[in-house]
Scaffold this active site. Structure first.
Site, PDB file in Angstrom:
ATOM      1  N   LYS A  44       1.230  -1.617   0.179  1.00 40.44           N
ATOM      2  CA  LYS A  44       0.218  -0.040   0.026  1.00 40.44           C
ATOM      3  C   LYS A  44       0.558   1.296   0.434  1.00 40.44           C
ATOM      4  O   LYS A  44       0.803   1.966  -0.951  1.00 40.44           O
ATOM      5  CB  LYS A  44      -1.277   0.043   0.995  1.00 40.44           C
ATOM      6  CG  LYS A  44      -1.882  -1.309   0.934  1.00 40.44           C
ATOM      7  CD  LYS A  44      -3.151  -1.661   2.511  1.00 40.44           C
ATOM      8  CE  LYS A  44      -3.752  -2.605   2.158  1.00 40.44           C
ATOM      9  NZ  LYS A  44      -4.331  -2.584   3.360  1.00 40.44           N
ATOM     10  N   GLN A  85      -4.715  -1.131   9.417  1.00 40.74           N
ATOM     11  CA  GLN A  85      -4.818  -2.793   9.156  1.00 40.74           C
ATOM     12  C   GLN A  85      -5.394  -4.136  10.043  1.00 40.74           C
ATOM     13  O   GLN A  85      -4.616  -3.690  11.088  1.00 40.74           O
ATOM     14  CB  GLN A  85      -3.024  -3.245   8.732  1.00 40.74           C
ATOM     15  CG  GLN A  85      -2.665  -4.263   7.895  1.00 40.74           C
ATOM     16  CD  GLN A  85      -3.314  -4.073   6.823  1.00 40.74           C
ATOM     17  OE1 GLN A  85      -3.678  -3.643   6.067  1.00 40.74           O
ATOM     18  NE2 GLN A  85      -3.666  -5.815   5.654  1.00 40.74           N
ATOM     19  N   ASP A  90     -10.753   3.107   4.038  1.00 40.97           N
ATOM     20  CA  ASP A  90     -11.339   1.352   4.557  1.00 40.97           C
ATOM     21  C   ASP A  90     -12.636   1.170   4.080  1.00 40.97           C
ATOM     22  O   ASP A  90     -13.044  -0.205   3.849  1.00 40.97           O
ATOM     23  CB  ASP A  90     -10.297   1.017   5.689  1.00 40.97           C
ATOM     24  CG  ASP A  90      -9.632  -0.357   5.186  1.00 40.97           C
ATOM     25  OD1 ASP A  90      -9.493  -0.563   3.876  1.00 40.97           O
ATOM     26  OD2 ASP A  90      -8.880  -0.336   6.095  1.00 40.97           O
TER      27      ASP A  90
HETATM   28  N1  GUN Z   1      -6.680  -7.101   6.449  1.00 43.28           N
HETATM   29  C1  GUN Z   1      -6.750  -7.693   4.781  1.00 43.28           C
HETATM   30  N2  GUN Z   1      -7.995  -6.978   4.818  1.00 43.28           N
HETATM   31  C2  GUN Z   1      -7.489  -5.937   5.042  1.00 43.28           C
HETATM   32  C3  GUN Z   1      -8.415  -4.408   4.053  1.00 43.28           C
HETATM   33  O1  GUN Z   1      -8.322  -4.237   3.096  1.00 43.28           O
HETATM   34  N3  GUN Z   1      -7.858  -3.281   5.137  1.00 43.28           N
HETATM   35  C4  GUN Z   1      -7.098  -3.650   6.364  1.00 43.28           C
HETATM   36  N4  GUN Z   1      -6.832  -2.203   6.830  1.00 43.28           N
HETATM   37  N5  GUN Z   1      -6.731  -4.397   6.845  1.00 43.28           N
HETATM   38  C5  GUN Z   1      -6.799  -5.653   5.618  1.00 43.28           C
END
Ligand code: GUN
Length: 303
Positions: free
Chosen positions: A54, A98, A121
């Site tokens: 990311k 995350q 998100d």
């Molecule tokens: N963990 C697995 N997929 C995601 C996601 O799309 N965003 C976040 N923040 N954590 C995750």
């Protein structure tokens, strides 16, 4: 029939190119670069890999990445302090915590604290609540389900009136994917570990979104001929030689793995009308949609 491949890598690249062009246009007229804060608690290797990807995407698209690696034993209060500071920081347009968080932390309280304008998100209760209600629009849609719907639309698949089956009801993928499909007038069935006669339910699907995290669980004879199959699964399984023995890495001597989805690709490809590969299907879309959401956050806050 051989299903048409939906090329997530290509479609994600087009999304990224569009975002990069719009970021460059904004910067040229004097707007600040969009900023994304990534918060990584603890040292899970998978989470660290996702967050690194990311951050890299931010740099590639002309955005700024602010990274907050935090110790696994951080207290709820300390983590909430970080989120409050990021909410108040004008350089930060999007905040991504995350998941999963270590088990001593209250995920719900953390997500609730993220300012809705920065919730790229789409996991805050306010955004999910709006997604679940008729006539209301969330500011941000969760990235992986957003990517699934985007792939269907780009492939020209009609969602309205379709029978859609979502395998899995996670907060991150299954549940928001089902809400998005309902919002687009599909008839939606959400399946899970206690669904009775799963193959028979899946066989009704014109659109299948598989997000259950079980390698190659969906077999070819579960698929309705001509269906669109979106495979969200990313599962590592041992790579085998033709005699069934594991392939060992020349470097480490350890068994090598290959990535497979939740759908048996070879079987499904012979029955479905459209299918996403693993890797190269939904995977690249998650980050592309996060970048799109981060640009949108900057537009909401700066325009
Ligand atoms: N963990 C697995 N997929 C995601 C996601 O799309 N965003 C976040 N923040 N954590 C995750």
């Amino acid at each position: 029939m051989t299903a048409q491949l939906i090329d997530g890598k290509l479609i994600a690249q087009q999304v990224r190119d569009d975002v990069a062009a719009e970021v460059a246009r904004r910067v040229a007229i004097g707007k600040p670069k969009p900023g994304l804060a990534t918060v990584l608690v603890g040292d899970r290797v998978d989470s660290a890999t996702y967050v690194a990807a990311k951050q890299k995407a931010c740099h590639e698209l002309g955005m700024v990445s602010y990274h907050y690696p935090l110790p696994a034993e951080i207290s709820q209060d300390e983590l909430e302090k970080v989120i409050r500071a990021l909410n108040a920081d004008e350089l930060v347009n999007g905040i991504l915590v995350q998941l999963p968080l270590p088990s001593h932390l209250n995920e719900e309280r953390v997500l609730q604290l993220i300012s809705i304008e920065k919730d790229v998100d789409g996991f805050s209760p306010l955004n999910i609540g709006r997604l679940a209600q008729k006539g209301r629009e969330p500011l941000f849609v969760p990235c992986t389900p957003y990517g699934c719907i985007y792939l269907l639309e780009q492939a020209g698949i009609k969602i309205e009136g379709a029978n859609a089956v979502v395998l899995g009801r996670s907060n991150i993928v299954g549940m928001p994917a089902a809400l998005l499909l309902i919002g687009k007038n599909a008839t939606v069935t959400v399946c899970h570990s206690r669904t009775k006669d799963l193959p028979a339910v899946v066989r009704q699907a014109d659109i299948l979104i598989a997000a259950i995290g079980r390698p190659e669980m969906v077999r070819g004879d579960w698929i309705k001929p001509g269906a669109a199959v979106i495979d969200v699964g990313i599962n590592g399984i041992p790579l085998l030689n033709s005699d069934g023995s594991p392939v060992l890495s020349e470097k480490t001597g350890k068994p090598r793995q290959k990535l497979v989805g939740d759908v048996n690709f070879a079987e499904a490809q012979a029955v479905a009308g459209y299918i996403t590969p693993v890797p190269g299907g939904v995977g690249p879309m998650t980050i592309a949609m996060l970048m799109k959401n981060t640009l949108r956050a900057a537009q909401i806050q700066q325009d």
